[in-house]
Design a protein around this motif. Structure first.
Motif, PDB file in Angstrom:
ATOM      1  N   PHE A  26       0.822  -1.203   0.000  1.00 55.70           N
ATOM      2  CA  PHE A  26       0.000   0.000   0.000  1.00 55.70           C
ATOM      3  C   PHE A  26       0.862   1.261   0.000  1.00 55.70           C
ATOM      4  CE2 PHE A  26      -2.617  -3.252   1.984  1.00 55.70           C
ATOM      5  CZ  PHE A  26      -3.800  -3.122   1.278  1.00 55.70           C
ATOM      6  N   GLU A  27       0.339   2.293  -0.644  1.00 55.01           N
ATOM      7  CA  GLU A  27       0.914   3.639  -0.603  1.00 55.01           C
ATOM      8  C   GLU A  27      -0.029   4.472   0.258  1.00 55.01           C
ATOM      9  OE1 GLU A  27       2.156   7.222  -3.700  1.00 55.01           O
ATOM     10  OE2 GLU A  27       0.989   5.520  -4.424  1.00 55.01           O
ATOM     11  N   VAL A  28       0.383   4.754   1.486  1.00 56.82           N
ATOM     12  CA  VAL A  28      -0.455   5.489   2.433  1.00 56.82           C
ATOM     13  C   VAL A  28      -0.280   6.981   2.171  1.00 56.82           C
ATOM     14  CG1 VAL A  28      -0.937   5.909   4.880  1.00 56.82           C
ATOM     15  CG2 VAL A  28      -0.212   3.626   4.117  1.00 56.82           C
ATOM     16  N   CYS A  29      -1.399   7.683   1.993  1.00 57.82           N
ATOM     17  CA  CYS A  29      -1.355   9.096   1.588  1.00 57.82           C
ATOM     18  C   CYS A  29      -1.980  10.044   2.597  1.00 57.82           C
ATOM     19  CB  CYS A  29      -2.047   9.262   0.237  1.00 57.82           C
ATOM     20  SG  CYS A  29      -1.261   8.322  -1.078  1.00 57.82           S
ATOM     21  N   THR A  30      -2.484   9.515   3.714  1.00 59.61           N
ATOM     22  CA  THR A  30      -3.052  10.364   4.765  1.00 59.61           C
ATOM     23  C   THR A  30      -2.447   9.960   6.099  1.00 59.61           C
ATOM     24  OG1 THR A  30      -4.889   8.866   5.295  1.00 59.61           O
ATOM     25  CG2 THR A  30      -5.277  10.512   3.543  1.00 59.61           C
ATOM     26  N   SER A  31      -2.745  10.773   7.100  1.00 58.80           N
ATOM     27  CA  SER A  31      -2.325  10.403   8.450  1.00 58.80           C
ATOM     28  C   SER A  31      -3.040   9.114   8.846  1.00 58.80           C
ATOM     29  CB  SER A  31      -2.676  11.531   9.426  1.00 58.80           C
ATOM     30  OG  SER A  31      -4.065  11.833   9.350  1.00 58.80           O
ATOM     31  N   VAL A  32      -2.443   8.389   9.787  1.00 60.99           N
ATOM     32  CA  VAL A  32      -3.034   7.152  10.285  1.00 60.99           C
ATOM     33  C   VAL A  32      -3.649   7.457  11.649  1.00 60.99           C
ATOM     34  CG1 VAL A  32      -2.612   4.752  10.933  1.00 60.99           C
ATOM     35  CG2 VAL A  32      -1.285   5.790   9.076  1.00 60.99           C
ATOM     36  N   GLN A  33      -4.929   7.167  11.778  1.00 63.03           N
ATOM     37  CA  GLN A  33      -5.639   7.400  13.033  1.00 63.03           C
ATOM     38  C   GLN A  33      -5.178   6.399  14.088  1.00 63.03           C
ATOM     39  OE1 GLN A  33      -7.929  10.148  13.126  1.00 63.03           O
ATOM     40  NE2 GLN A  33      -6.674  10.352  11.284  1.00 63.03           N
ATOM     41  N   PRO A  34      -5.427   6.689  15.373  1.00 60.03           N
ATOM     42  CA  PRO A  34      -5.001   5.765  16.437  1.00 60.03           C
ATOM     43  C   PRO A  34      -5.525   4.334  16.254  1.00 60.03           C
ATOM     44  CG  PRO A  34      -5.662   7.859  17.384  1.00 60.03           C
ATOM     45  CD  PRO A  34      -6.023   7.918  15.918  1.00 60.03           C
ATOM     46  N   ASP A  35      -6.675   4.168  15.568  1.00 58.93           N
ATOM     47  CA  ASP A  35      -7.216   2.829  15.349  1.00 58.93           C
ATOM     48  C   ASP A  35      -6.711   2.203  14.045  1.00 58.93           C
ATOM     49  OD1 ASP A  35      -8.585   4.300  13.439  1.00 58.93           O
ATOM     50  OD2 ASP A  35     -10.584   3.762  14.169  1.00 58.93           O
ATOM     51  N   LEU A  69      -7.696   7.174  -3.804  1.00 57.87           N
ATOM     52  CA  LEU A  69      -7.490   6.687  -2.439  1.00 57.87           C
ATOM     53  C   LEU A  69      -8.721   5.929  -1.951  1.00 57.87           C
ATOM     54  CD1 LEU A  69      -5.887   9.853  -0.843  1.00 57.87           C
ATOM     55  CD2 LEU A  69      -4.738   7.829  -1.728  1.00 57.87           C
ATOM     56  N   LYS A  70      -8.453   4.858  -1.214  1.00 55.37           N
ATOM     57  CA  LYS A  70      -9.527   4.076  -0.609  1.00 55.37           C
ATOM     58  C   LYS A  70      -9.230   3.918   0.880  1.00 55.37           C
ATOM     59  CE  LYS A  70     -11.353   1.433  -4.397  1.00 55.37           C
ATOM     60  NZ  LYS A  70     -11.874   0.140  -4.792  1.00 55.37           N
ATOM     61  N   PRO A  71     -10.277   3.716   1.675  1.00 57.49           N
ATOM     62  CA  PRO A  71     -10.053   3.496   3.101  1.00 57.49           C
ATOM     63  C   PRO A  71      -9.238   2.221   3.338  1.00 57.49           C
ATOM     64  CG  PRO A  71     -12.375   3.941   2.643  1.00 57.49           C
ATOM     65  CD  PRO A  71     -11.694   3.747   1.323  1.00 57.49           C
ATOM     66  N   LEU A  72      -8.364   2.289   4.307  1.00 58.95           N
ATOM     67  CA  LEU A  72      -7.534   1.159   4.707  1.00 58.95           C
ATOM     68  C   LEU A  72      -7.411   1.194   6.224  1.00 58.95           C
ATOM     69  CD1 LEU A  72      -5.360  -1.119   4.136  1.00 58.95           C
ATOM     70  CD2 LEU A  72      -3.682   0.737   4.078  1.00 58.95           C
ATOM     71  N   THR A  73      -7.414   0.049   6.851  1.00 55.99           N
ATOM     72  CA  THR A  73      -7.118  -0.026   8.280  1.00 55.99           C
ATOM     73  C   THR A  73      -5.864  -0.858   8.457  1.00 55.99           C
ATOM     74  OG1 THR A  73      -9.448   0.165   8.888  1.00 55.99           O
ATOM     75  CG2 THR A  73      -7.951  -0.709  10.562  1.00 55.99           C
ATOM     76  N   LEU A  74      -4.816  -0.219   8.945  1.00 57.74           N
ATOM     77  CA  LEU A  74      -3.578  -0.939   9.245  1.00 57.74           C
ATOM     78  C   LEU A  74      -3.738  -1.599  10.605  1.00 57.74           C
ATOM     79  CD1 LEU A  74      -0.770   1.564   8.170  1.00 57.74           C
ATOM     80  CD2 LEU A  74      -1.403  -0.586   7.075  1.00 57.74           C
ATOM     81  N   PRO A  75      -3.468  -2.890  10.695  1.00 58.24           N
ATOM     82  CA  PRO A  75      -3.575  -3.550  11.996  1.00 58.24           C
ATOM     83  C   PRO A  75      -2.447  -3.072  12.918  1.00 58.24           C
ATOM     84  CG  PRO A  75      -2.559  -5.011  10.395  1.00 58.24           C
ATOM     85  CD  PRO A  75      -2.961  -3.775   9.645  1.00 58.24           C
ATOM     86  N   VAL A  76      -2.612  -3.302  14.195  1.00 56.54           N
ATOM     87  CA  VAL A  76      -1.557  -2.932  15.139  1.00 56.54           C
ATOM     88  C   VAL A  76      -0.291  -3.729  14.810  1.00 56.54           C
ATOM     89  CG1 VAL A  76      -0.864  -2.961  17.567  1.00 56.54           C
ATOM     90  CG2 VAL A  76      -3.188  -2.291  16.931  1.00 56.54           C
ATOM     91  N   LYS A  77      -0.476  -5.010  14.459  1.00 57.85           N
ATOM     92  CA  LYS A  77       0.654  -5.873  14.104  1.00 57.85           C
ATOM     93  C   LYS A  77       0.471  -6.358  12.668  1.00 57.85           C
ATOM     94  CE  LYS A  77       1.468  -7.781  18.690  1.00 57.85           C
ATOM     95  NZ  LYS A  77       1.587  -9.024  19.440  1.00 57.85           N
ATOM     96  N   GLY A  78       1.579  -6.644  11.985  1.00 58.40           N
ATOM     97  CA  GLY A  78       1.492  -7.251  10.666  1.00 58.40           C
ATOM     98  C   GLY A  78       1.760  -6.315   9.517  1.00 58.40           C
ATOM     99  N   TRP A  79       2.365  -5.172   9.776  1.00 56.13           N
ATOM    100  CA  TRP A  79       2.732  -4.266   8.694  1.00 56.13           C
ATOM    101  C   TRP A  79       4.105  -3.682   8.999  1.00 56.13           C
ATOM    102  CZ3 TRP A  79       3.907   0.898   9.351  1.00 56.13           C
ATOM    103  CH2 TRP A  79       3.591   1.449  10.593  1.00 56.13           C
ATOM    104  N   VAL A  80       4.767  -3.233   7.958  1.00 49.95           N
ATOM    105  CA  VAL A  80       6.058  -2.582   8.128  1.00 49.95           C
ATOM    106  C   VAL A  80       6.238  -1.591   6.982  1.00 49.95           C
ATOM    107  CG1 VAL A  80       7.375  -4.366   6.887  1.00 49.95           C
ATOM    108  CG2 VAL A  80       8.515  -2.993   8.609  1.00 49.95           C
ATOM    109  N   LYS A  81       6.824  -0.454   7.308  1.00 53.18           N
ATOM    110  CA  LYS A  81       7.103   0.580   6.312  1.00 53.18           C
ATOM    111  C   LYS A  81       8.234   0.089   5.410  1.00 53.18           C
ATOM    112  CE  LYS A  81       7.868   5.553   6.169  1.00 53.18           C
ATOM    113  NZ  LYS A  81       8.088   6.757   6.962  1.00 53.18           N
TER     114      LYS A  81
END
Length: 157
Positions: A26-35, A69-81
């Motif tokens: 994914f190419e993240v283009c907005t801030s990531v909310q706490p959730d 852009l589409k909504p995405l929810t990054l999990p707390v675990k399981g992703w890396v920049k």
């Protein structure tokens, strides 16, 4: 509220794909909310941008699934920049993940709880990056060697 930020890339793994190490880019283009909510573009592995129609192990080429852009929810675990390099093949833009195998391994270890999960990027810092970019237009590095591959693929006239 989500803010525009300097786009950044991440790979995401989940439990279903853990055994065979499948992941999404994914190419993240907005801030990531706490959730974990944000907006992003998804990139997919495509043989359409490969010499000979085959992907190279550990250095897949990815093209956009969709440009908006589409909504995405990054999990707390399981992703890396991840860092990427851009290239082009027959007029199509693609990206390659730097150190793909190592980065996917790291995301898997995070998902399994064997490594500490990263924090979501800092909104203030990312917003500053957008302002800096507007002042000084910059781009991702272009992969070396693409011009040579293009030469090899041209049919003789």
């Amino acid at each position: 509220k989500m803010f525009d930020v300097e786009p950044w890339f991440c790979v995401r793994v989940d439990h279903e794909g853990l055994e065979d190490r499948t992941f999404s880019l994914f190419e993240v283009c907005t801030s990531v909310q706490p959730d974990g909510r944000c907006k992003a573009r998804e990139w997919y592995s495509s043989v359409d941008v490969c010499v000979g129609g085959r992907q190279k192990e550990g250095s897949q080429r990815f093209t956009l699934v969709y440009s908006h852009l589409k909504p995405l929810t990054l999990p707390v675990k399981g992703w890396v920049k991840v860092d990427v390099q851009r290239g082009a093949h027959k007029g199509c833009e693609y990206i390659v993940i730097e150190g793909e195998d190592e980065r996917v391994d790291e995301a898997c270890l995070i998902l399994e709880g064997q490594r500490e999960a990263p924090d979501y990027p800092d909104v203030a810092e990312m917003s500053k990056a957008v302002a800096r970019k507007r002042k000084k237009q910059s781009s991702l590095p272009v992969m070396a060697g693409d011009e040579e591959e293009e030469e090899e693929e041209r049919e003789p006239s």
